[in-house]
Design an enzyme around this catalytic site. Sequence first.
Site, PDB file in Angstrom:
ATOM      1  N   ASP A 257      57.068  45.332  12.682  1.00 27.31           N
ATOM      2  CA  ASP A 257      57.327  45.397  14.394  1.00 27.31           C
ATOM      3  C   ASP A 257      57.620  46.892  14.614  1.00 27.31           C
ATOM      4  O   ASP A 257      57.587  47.728  13.659  1.00 27.31           O
ATOM      5  CB  ASP A 257      58.738  44.542  14.680  1.00 27.31           C
ATOM      6  CG  ASP A 257      58.500  44.417  16.302  1.00 27.31           C
ATOM      7  OD1 ASP A 257      57.804  45.017  17.080  1.00 27.31           O
ATOM      8  OD2 ASP A 257      59.268  43.379  16.704  1.00 27.31           O
TER       9      ASP A 257
HETATM   10  C1  BGC Z   1      58.355  43.727  19.954  1.00 26.02           C
HETATM   11  C2  BGC Z   1      57.196  43.347  19.480  1.00 26.02           C
HETATM   12  C3  BGC Z   1      55.933  43.759  20.078  1.00 26.02           C
HETATM   13  C4  BGC Z   1      55.834  45.077  19.777  1.00 26.02           C
HETATM   14  C5  BGC Z   1      54.808  45.972  20.116  1.00 26.02           C
HETATM   15  C6  BGC Z   1      58.304  45.356  19.630  1.00 26.02           C
HETATM   16  O1  BGC Z   1      59.263  46.275  20.643  1.00 26.02           O
HETATM   17  O2  BGC Z   1      59.333  43.448  19.483  1.00 26.02           O
HETATM   18  O3  BGC Z   1      57.371  41.881  19.931  1.00 26.02           O
HETATM   19  O4  BGC Z   1      55.019  42.988  19.735  1.00 26.02           O
HETATM   20  O5  BGC Z   1      56.993  45.728  20.264  1.00 26.02           O
HETATM   21  O6  BGC Z   1      54.384  46.305  21.558  1.00 26.02           O
END
Ligand code: BGC
Length: 719
Positions: A257
């Site tokens: 993530d």
């Molecule tokens: C979120 C994810 C997301 C990623 C990319 C993160 O802050 O937890 O769910 O896919 O950002 O945008």
Amino acid sequence: MNRIERLIGKMSLAEKLGQLTMTAADYAVTGPFAAGDSTEAIKAGTIGNLLNIFGADRVRELQRLAVEESRLGIPLLIGLDVVHGHRTLFPIPLGEAATFDPRLWSLTAREAAVEAAADGLAMTFAPMLDVSRDARWGRGAEGPGEDPWLAARIAEAKVRGFQGADLAAPDALAAVAKHYCAYGAVTAGRDYASVDISERTLHEVHMPPFAAAVAAGVAAVMPAFTDLAGIPMTANGALLTGWLRRRLNFDGVIVSDFNAVGELIRHGIAADLAQAAALALNAGVDIDMMADAYRRGLPIALERRWVTMADIEASVRRVLSLKVRLGLFEDPYRRGKTPESAPVIAARRRLARAAGARAIVMLKNDGAVLPLPDSVRRLAVIGPLADASAEMRGPWWAAAGSEEPVSVLAGLRGMLGESRVLHQPGVEIDAESVSGIASALELCAHSDAILLCVGESAAMSGEAASRAHLGLPGRQRPLAEAVLERARVLRKPVIVILFSGRALVVPWLIEQADAVLAAWFPGSEAGNAIGDLIMGRIGPSGRTPVSWPRAIGQVPLFYGQRPSGRPADPKDRFTSKYLDASDAPLFPFGHGLTYGECTLSNLRVTPESVTEHDTVEIRVDVANGGARGAEETVFLFARDKLASVARPLLELKGFGRIHLDPGQSGTVTMFLAAQELKFLGLDLQPVFEPGEVEILVGPCADRSRLLAGTIQLAPPPRA
Ligand code: BGC
């Protein structure tokens, strides 16, 4: 030697780490995460994957840099959070869960993929599969609700929808099942907080949707930001490599993530980026999203012998394999080649409209005030969410920033004509002024019915949007109370349309309104979808995928609880209950009214006895005694009353659906593989325990409304 091995043989360490790095093209220029210009890095082969860009021309140009100007010509993998639509938005995932419609779950994902691929994308960070039983947690909006079985069905439908039949097709996206695992169980519903649950709950509740996604062939998985009992998921080798790869046989890519590898330092298990990078890589994380920990830390970790080149190459191999599977080597420009035609876009909008309407859950409809009769000549549309186009998008809207969703007001004015729809917002969603309430009240006298559009703003759910109070924010309560009071005096019906990314705790509102629709955030076609439903062009069919609390103190609230040794008994103080509130939800999981009046009877469960490999057939008659047609959903629950391990009071095992005209009856048939009645025994291994299992069928997870039958689970016949 195949292409991948040949490439790996030629790659420098920096190029290998480039393939393990995903960065946002924009941030790369401005910081704070990746340093330097992404253009140069792409040409140098030190950035192999991008996120947060879209648009065929832009993507093509970046891809050109990688393919034509880098030494090895490896195409970029480009992803975005296409969570519930790309430019065209479908209802938020929690709302889509409420449709209980596997065909629709797939179809909207397919359409989102087609649209996103036309914008040059090859990966979506979706589906989000975190089971959530705590309405305080904002990210429940992005997910499947409270039930693991439902979540698993959504998982497989979404993966198939996004990926299509062939990942190499120019309209296929690689899906990313996220956030592995148990992110929904954050302490006290506070986003990013620690998670500490039993191994049983992990495997019974949080793992099933991921197992289903893997079984459906999901291309990638994203570990959660959170820890599990002290081990951050980004460094959780036992669950990433041990469970996901070895037990579930997942052979795709694990992408971290956003900055999660770097955050291992804040979690307190890594001293620096080198250690963080080593922990993540060794746990099984292939791609470092946005922390730049692999590029900066892995060379040091290699020197310190914390990681091996073989481990780095194993991850590179997986990333390159995905690029091969996506057809990127064959034709890196295959996505985004042809702009979409107007009829294709229009058809997608129609799907969004239908999905938006199907997601709506009619919580209440006293005196059948809905659908609105033709005698309603004038409608007062009151509340801060009535003319709030942008809010209709919900918390994740990928590329839909430039498209204006249809507001409730616009939808209704389009259907009824300007003059029949009066509007005043009354208050703002989260401001303190009440000066607009008086003019809102004035409308009540000049209309035949009042539509009160209240709830949360889109930004009040989603990531980093946990709430400790789950009522109406700002001054919406005084507005609603004043409107309800005025309507009572004037004898006008009040229909509440509730927008939210979660179940709200508004028992007072639900009690006093004549009708209440939980609309979640319906997406691009919000106002039209709501109009279709309240005007009776479509009957409501949504069922809530989360239990609705009466009081915030009830959360976490879910139907699938295990029995207590002292079940609630109003006559006995020393039983499992609250002194100051009922222990029952205001609306149980699965609740949702239709415009019909369906009753169930004559439950048949055959055969009476099954072994592990048999299938049970469950049939129930449904009669619509109402004056309007209805699409009725029937739920199938099981209850194992006596087992080696205490089993939940109800477990969802299936659902069926039937459309019935007024006065019509029919039969719903559902099948249950006896295998599904296995559970994790004392040793946490699946067992099929002989004995009696109750089969319960009905309109929602309220035990008192279920028809009951039984089956015997028999040991295998002796050879
Ligand atoms: C979120 C994810 C997301 C990623 C990319 C993160 O802050 O937890 O769910 O896919 O950002 O945008």
